[in-house]
Design a protein around this motif. Structure first.
Motif, PDB file in Angstrom:
ATOM      1  N   PHE A   1       0.958  -1.414  -0.433  1.00  0.00           N
ATOM      2  CA  PHE A   1      -0.140  -0.336  -0.160  1.00  0.00           C
ATOM      3  C   PHE A   1       0.871   1.709   0.025  1.00  0.00           C
ATOM      4  O   PHE A   1       0.316   2.432   0.412  1.00  0.00           O
ATOM      5  CB  PHE A   1      -0.570  -0.216   1.162  1.00  0.00           C
ATOM      6  CG  PHE A   1      -1.648  -1.259   1.261  1.00  0.00           C
ATOM      7  CD1 PHE A   1      -2.947  -1.250  -0.081  1.00  0.00           C
ATOM      8  CD2 PHE A   1      -1.568  -2.089   2.149  1.00  0.00           C
ATOM      9  CE1 PHE A   1      -4.288  -2.663   0.605  1.00  0.00           C
ATOM     10  CE2 PHE A   1      -2.238  -3.309   1.685  1.00  0.00           C
ATOM     11  CZ  PHE A   1      -4.098  -3.842   1.092  1.00  0.00           C
ATOM     12  N   PHE A   2       1.885   0.674  -0.925  1.00  0.00           N
ATOM     13  CA  PHE A   2       2.609   2.265  -0.864  1.00  0.00           C
ATOM     14  C   PHE A   2       2.266   2.920  -2.092  1.00  0.00           C
ATOM     15  O   PHE A   2       2.222   2.749  -3.449  1.00  0.00           O
ATOM     16  CB  PHE A   2       4.432   2.433  -1.276  1.00  0.00           C
ATOM     17  CG  PHE A   2       4.932   1.703   0.406  1.00  0.00           C
ATOM     18  CD1 PHE A   2       5.577   2.981   0.556  1.00  0.00           C
ATOM     19  CD2 PHE A   2       5.214   0.839   0.725  1.00  0.00           C
ATOM     20  CE1 PHE A   2       6.102   2.697   2.241  1.00  0.00           C
ATOM     21  CE2 PHE A   2       5.420   0.669   1.669  1.00  0.00           C
ATOM     22  CZ  PHE A   2       6.061   1.608   1.938  1.00  0.00           C
ATOM     23  N   HIS A   3       2.115   4.731  -2.190  1.00  0.00           N
ATOM     24  CA  HIS A   3       1.598   4.827  -3.360  1.00  0.00           C
ATOM     25  C   HIS A   3       2.680   5.670  -3.603  1.00  0.00           C
ATOM     26  O   HIS A   3       3.573   6.305  -3.373  1.00  0.00           O
ATOM     27  CB  HIS A   3       0.965   6.680  -2.812  1.00  0.00           C
ATOM     28  CG  HIS A   3      -0.510   5.675  -2.330  1.00  0.00           C
ATOM     29  ND1 HIS A   3      -1.683   5.743  -2.750  1.00  0.00           N
ATOM     30  CD2 HIS A   3      -0.879   5.511  -0.632  1.00  0.00           C
ATOM     31  CE1 HIS A   3      -3.144   5.125  -2.326  1.00  0.00           C
ATOM     32  NE2 HIS A   3      -2.384   5.921  -0.736  1.00  0.00           N
ATOM     33  N   VAL A   4       2.885   5.449  -5.372  1.00  0.00           N
ATOM     34  CA  VAL A   4       4.029   5.811  -6.036  1.00  0.00           C
ATOM     35  C   VAL A   4       3.394   6.557  -6.784  1.00  0.00           C
ATOM     36  O   VAL A   4       2.612   6.208  -7.448  1.00  0.00           O
ATOM     37  CB  VAL A   4       4.213   4.637  -6.579  1.00  0.00           C
ATOM     38  CG1 VAL A   4       5.594   5.144  -7.409  1.00  0.00           C
ATOM     39  CG2 VAL A   4       5.553   3.969  -5.297  1.00  0.00           C
ATOM     40  N   ASP A   5       4.474   7.653  -7.713  1.00  0.00           N
ATOM     41  CA  ASP A   5       4.277   8.953  -8.359  1.00  0.00           C
ATOM     42  C   ASP A   5       4.982   8.703  -8.658  1.00  0.00           C
ATOM     43  O   ASP A   5       6.443   9.381  -8.198  1.00  0.00           O
ATOM     44  CB  ASP A   5       3.299  10.039  -7.895  1.00  0.00           C
ATOM     45  CG  ASP A   5       3.103  10.920  -9.186  1.00  0.00           C
ATOM     46  OD1 ASP A   5       3.537  10.610 -10.331  1.00  0.00           O
ATOM     47  OD2 ASP A   5       1.564  11.742  -8.909  1.00  0.00           O
ATOM     48  N   SER A   6       6.254   8.341 -10.201  1.00  0.00           N
ATOM     49  CA  SER A   6       6.804   8.809 -10.898  1.00  0.00           C
ATOM     50  C   SER A   6       7.097   9.783 -12.106  1.00  0.00           C
ATOM     51  O   SER A   6       5.744   8.680 -13.384  1.00  0.00           O
ATOM     52  CB  SER A   6       7.628   7.702 -10.273  1.00  0.00           C
ATOM     53  OG  SER A   6       7.088   7.030 -11.705  1.00  0.00           O
ATOM     54  N   GLY A   7       7.598  10.175 -12.953  1.00  0.00           N
ATOM     55  CA  GLY A   7       7.910  10.246 -14.400  1.00  0.00           C
ATOM     56  C   GLY A   7       9.292  10.528 -14.633  1.00  0.00           C
ATOM     57  O   GLY A   7      10.407  10.955 -13.644  1.00  0.00           O
ATOM     58  N   MET A   8       9.436  10.450 -16.058  1.00  0.00           N
ATOM     59  CA  MET A   8      11.035  11.000 -16.872  1.00  0.00           C
ATOM     60  C   MET A   8       9.981  12.293 -17.014  1.00  0.00           C
ATOM     61  O   MET A   8       8.760  11.955 -17.881  1.00  0.00           O
ATOM     62  CB  MET A   8      11.583   9.593 -17.513  1.00  0.00           C
ATOM     63  CG  MET A   8      12.347   9.919 -17.621  1.00  0.00           C
ATOM     64  SD  MET A   8      13.066   8.302 -18.974  1.00  0.00           S
ATOM     65  CE  MET A   8      11.765   8.194 -20.653  1.00  0.00           C
ATOM     66  N   PHE A   9      11.361  13.033 -17.760  1.00  0.00           N
ATOM     67  CA  PHE A   9      10.968  14.286 -18.157  1.00  0.00           C
ATOM     68  C   PHE A   9      11.684  14.570 -19.590  1.00  0.00           C
ATOM     69  O   PHE A   9      13.376  14.446 -19.188  1.00  0.00           O
ATOM     70  CB  PHE A   9      11.101  15.461 -17.084  1.00  0.00           C
ATOM     71  CG  PHE A   9      10.257  15.006 -16.313  1.00  0.00           C
ATOM     72  CD1 PHE A   9       8.396  15.387 -16.354  1.00  0.00           C
ATOM     73  CD2 PHE A   9      10.858  15.196 -14.602  1.00  0.00           C
ATOM     74  CE1 PHE A   9       7.805  14.378 -15.061  1.00  0.00           C
ATOM     75  CE2 PHE A   9       9.544  14.375 -14.204  1.00  0.00           C
ATOM     76  CZ  PHE A   9       8.466  14.065 -13.789  1.00  0.00           C
ATOM     77  N   VAL A  10      11.812  14.504 -20.513  1.00  0.00           N
ATOM     78  CA  VAL A  10      12.564  15.418 -21.838  1.00  0.00           C
ATOM     79  C   VAL A  10      11.855  17.207 -21.936  1.00  0.00           C
ATOM     80  O   VAL A  10      11.246  16.924 -22.255  1.00  0.00           O
ATOM     81  CB  VAL A  10      12.650  14.554 -22.984  1.00  0.00           C
ATOM     82  CG1 VAL A  10      13.765  15.246 -23.759  1.00  0.00           C
ATOM     83  CG2 VAL A  10      12.564  13.084 -22.250  1.00  0.00           C
TER      84      VAL A  10
END
Length: 254
Positions: free
Chosen positions: A143-152
């Motif tokens: 139940f870990f809430h994860v928000d990840s992103g890669m940006f260019v």
């Protein structure tokens, strides 16, 4: 006798079938077909202010926010995200906006793609940039809430970020939330104070009390530290490399 036996069996069969057909459990009429019974048909709207808070950092005392929401169906959604900070003692602020198409790829995770716009101003000047986004958001095991992103960025600079949080239920209304954040970049971007490598790390803890499920004031503390070349750039500009702050705010959703 054979004819009588056959007639008896027929009458008994008809009697049993009549009982079954008259049973309340079996006599209910099946609902007519409706698209409402099908997945990915109902439209949902959701908006949450995950953080609306004031932090006590000597000399700057920023106001922070983190908002996000979506409109869409079970599988496909449009997400909007924004976060940033505005200093209360100086005319300075940084903010970020994202517009994303989101597709459910598992029961717990969405793959997201779209655009991001950064805006910063200090004194009389401001700067901005656009970036492409590829992200993953959802609930990891335990139940870990994860928000990840890669940006260019529009200049081809590549970076990534990760935020994870967890809800600790002390009671049904009193909830603790530890948070960890970090970011990394592949290139130096001096105009944005970003160096290559790991840029920063943040650890926080917020204790909220849900007066209603949709409205919860909270208090907490937060520690942040810039790392590597990003820390060197901050020192050269006379900024903070590390800070520890107390905070208070409100979390609410609609």
């Amino acid at each position: 006798m054979t004819l009588i036996k056959r007639a008896s069996v027929f009458i008994l069969t008809v009697f049993v079938l009549t009982l079954i057909a008259g049973s309340p459990a079996q006599a209910q009429k099946a609902p007519e077909f409706s698209n409402d019974l099908m997945m990915d048909n109902k439209t949902y709207v959701y908006l949450i202010a995950e953080k609306l808070e004031y932090r006590s950092i000597s000399g700057v005392n920023p106001l922070m926010w983190e908002l996000q929401g979506y409109v869409g169906k079970d599988l496909n959604k449009f997400w909007f995200k924004s976060h940033g900070e505005a200093l209360t003692t100086e005319s300075e602020a940084e903010m970020e906006f994202q517009g994303l198409y989101s597709r459910a790829i598992t029961p717990y995770f969405d793959l997201q793609a779209g655009i991001r716009y950064d805006l910063a101003y200090e004194g009389g000047g401001n700067k901005s940039r656009g970036l492409a986004v590829l992200g993953l958001q959802g609930m990891a095991p335990y139940f870990f809430h994860v928000d990840s992103g890669m940006f260019v960025s529009e200049d081809g600079d590549i970076s990534a970020s990760l935020e994870a949080e967890y809800d600790l239920l002390f009671t049904q209304r009193l909830i603790g939330q530890p948070v960890i954040e970090t970011s990394v970049a592949l290139q130096d971007v001096p105009e944005w104070g970003v160096g290559s490598g790991f840029n920063d790390i943040g650890l926080g803890f917020r204790l909220r009390y849900e007066l209603a499920r949709e409205f919860a004031p909270y208090i907490g503390m937060n520690w942040e530290r810039k790392l590597g070349e990003t820390a060197d750039m901050a020192r050269a500009a006379g900024g903070h490399v590390s800070n520890l702050s107390l905070l208070g705010g409100i979390r609410m959703w609609f």
